[in-house]
Design a protein around this motif. Structure first.
Motif, short mmCIF file in Angstrom:
data_model
loop_
_atom_site.label_atom_id
_atom_site.label_comp_id
_atom_site.label_asym_id
_atom_site.label_seq_id
_atom_site.Cartn_x
_atom_site.Cartn_y
_atom_site.Cartn_z
N GLU A 18 0.84 -1.20 0.00
CA GLU A 18 0.00 0.00 0.00
C GLU A 18 0.88 1.26 0.00
O GLU A 18 0.58 2.23 -0.70
N ALA A 19 1.95 1.24 0.76
CA ALA A 19 2.87 2.38 0.84
C ALA A 19 3.58 2.61 -0.49
O ALA A 19 3.74 3.76 -0.94
N LEU A 20 4.03 1.53 -1.13
CA LEU A 20 4.70 1.67 -2.43
C LEU A 20 3.75 2.26 -3.46
O LEU A 20 4.14 3.13 -4.25
N GLU A 21 2.51 1.80 -3.47
CA GLU A 21 1.52 2.35 -4.40
C GLU A 21 1.31 3.84 -4.15
O GLU A 21 1.19 4.62 -5.09
N PHE A 22 1.29 4.24 -2.89
CA PHE A 22 1.15 5.64 -2.51
C PHE A 22 2.32 6.47 -3.04
O PHE A 22 2.14 7.55 -3.61
N LEU A 23 3.53 5.95 -2.90
CA LEU A 23 4.72 6.68 -3.36
C LEU A 23 4.83 6.68 -4.88
O LEU A 23 5.25 7.68 -5.48
N ASN A 64 -0.17 12.48 -6.13
CA ASN A 64 -0.16 12.87 -4.71
C ASN A 64 0.48 14.24 -4.49
O ASN A 64 0.12 14.94 -3.56
N LYS A 65 1.43 14.60 -5.34
CA LYS A 65 2.05 15.94 -5.25
C LYS A 65 0.98 17.01 -5.49
O LYS A 65 0.98 18.05 -4.82
N LYS A 66 0.07 16.74 -6.41
CA LYS A 66 -1.04 17.68 -6.69
C LYS A 66 -2.11 17.61 -5.60
O LYS A 66 -2.65 18.62 -5.18
N LYS A 67 -2.41 16.39 -5.15
CA LYS A 67 -3.46 16.18 -4.15
C LYS A 67 -3.08 16.75 -2.77
O LYS A 67 -3.94 17.23 -2.03
N TYR A 68 -1.78 16.67 -2.44
CA TYR A 68 -1.30 17.13 -1.13
C TYR A 68 -0.18 18.17 -1.32
O TYR A 68 0.97 17.90 -0.97
N ARG A 74 1.97 -9.20 2.82
CA ARG A 74 2.17 -8.79 1.42
C ARG A 74 3.60 -8.32 1.18
O ARG A 74 4.39 -9.08 0.67
N VAL A 75 3.93 -7.10 1.54
CA VAL A 75 5.30 -6.59 1.39
C VAL A 75 5.78 -6.18 2.77
O VAL A 75 5.26 -5.23 3.36
N LEU A 116 12.95 2.50 -6.34
CA LEU A 116 12.02 3.60 -6.63
C LEU A 116 12.72 4.95 -6.59
O LEU A 116 12.42 5.83 -7.40
N ARG A 117 13.67 5.09 -5.70
CA ARG A 117 14.42 6.36 -5.58
C ARG A 117 15.20 6.68 -6.85
O ARG A 117 15.58 7.83 -7.06
#
Length: 143
Positions: free
Chosen positions: A42-47, A53-57, A74-75, A87-88
């Motif tokens: 869930e966290a990876l999907e968020f990132l 998310n940059k626009k949303k928050y 899961r992960v 990802l970085r």
């Protein structure tokens, strides 16, 4: 970035542990924007949804600090670290650091985790005081 309420992300499958960490943040009188995810996937999907998310928050994404548990479905935390490292390379997450927040006292976990340059702390659940948390968070926020 707007540092009035710096953003943090708590990744833990245990709602009680997330609540305890949020309570410690409140006790430490840290004014943070808190995002919560219940596992590494869930966290990876968020990132990965970086632009959205940059626009949303605005001013509150990406998180500056990620508090990461190890044992999750899961992960898990170690798998998350590997994926986050990759990802970085493609998403602007270099200002984001990770503090492990776990019950694991296994030295092999600690060594594997702290080998990542973006992991800056290993906090033990149940042994962390609000004052210690405040000092660690302020050290990151103040550079």
């Amino acid at each position: 970035m707007n540092n009035i309420n710096p953003p943090v992300l708590i990744i833990d499958d245990d709602a009680v542990d997330r609540y305890i960490l949020k309570r410690l943040i409140k006790e430490a009188q840290l004014e943070l924007t808190i995002f919560e995810k219940s596992d590494g996937q869930e966290a990876l999907e968020f990132l990965i949804a970086y632009d959205e998310n940059k626009k949303k928050y605005p001013g509150r994404f990406p998180p500056i600090i990620i508090f990461l548990d190890i044992n999750m479905p899961r992960v898990n935390g170690i798998q998350f670290l590997e994926a986050f490292s990759e990802l970085r390379k493609t998403i602007e997450l270099n200002s984001c650091v990770i503090m492990m927040f776990s019950t694991s006292e296994r030295e092999e976990d600690r060594v594997k985790i702290l080998a990542h340059e973006f992991v800056i702390g290993y906090l033990l659940k149940g042994a962390l005081s609000a004052q210690e948390l405040k000092e660690k968070v302020l050290a990151v926020l103040n550079g």
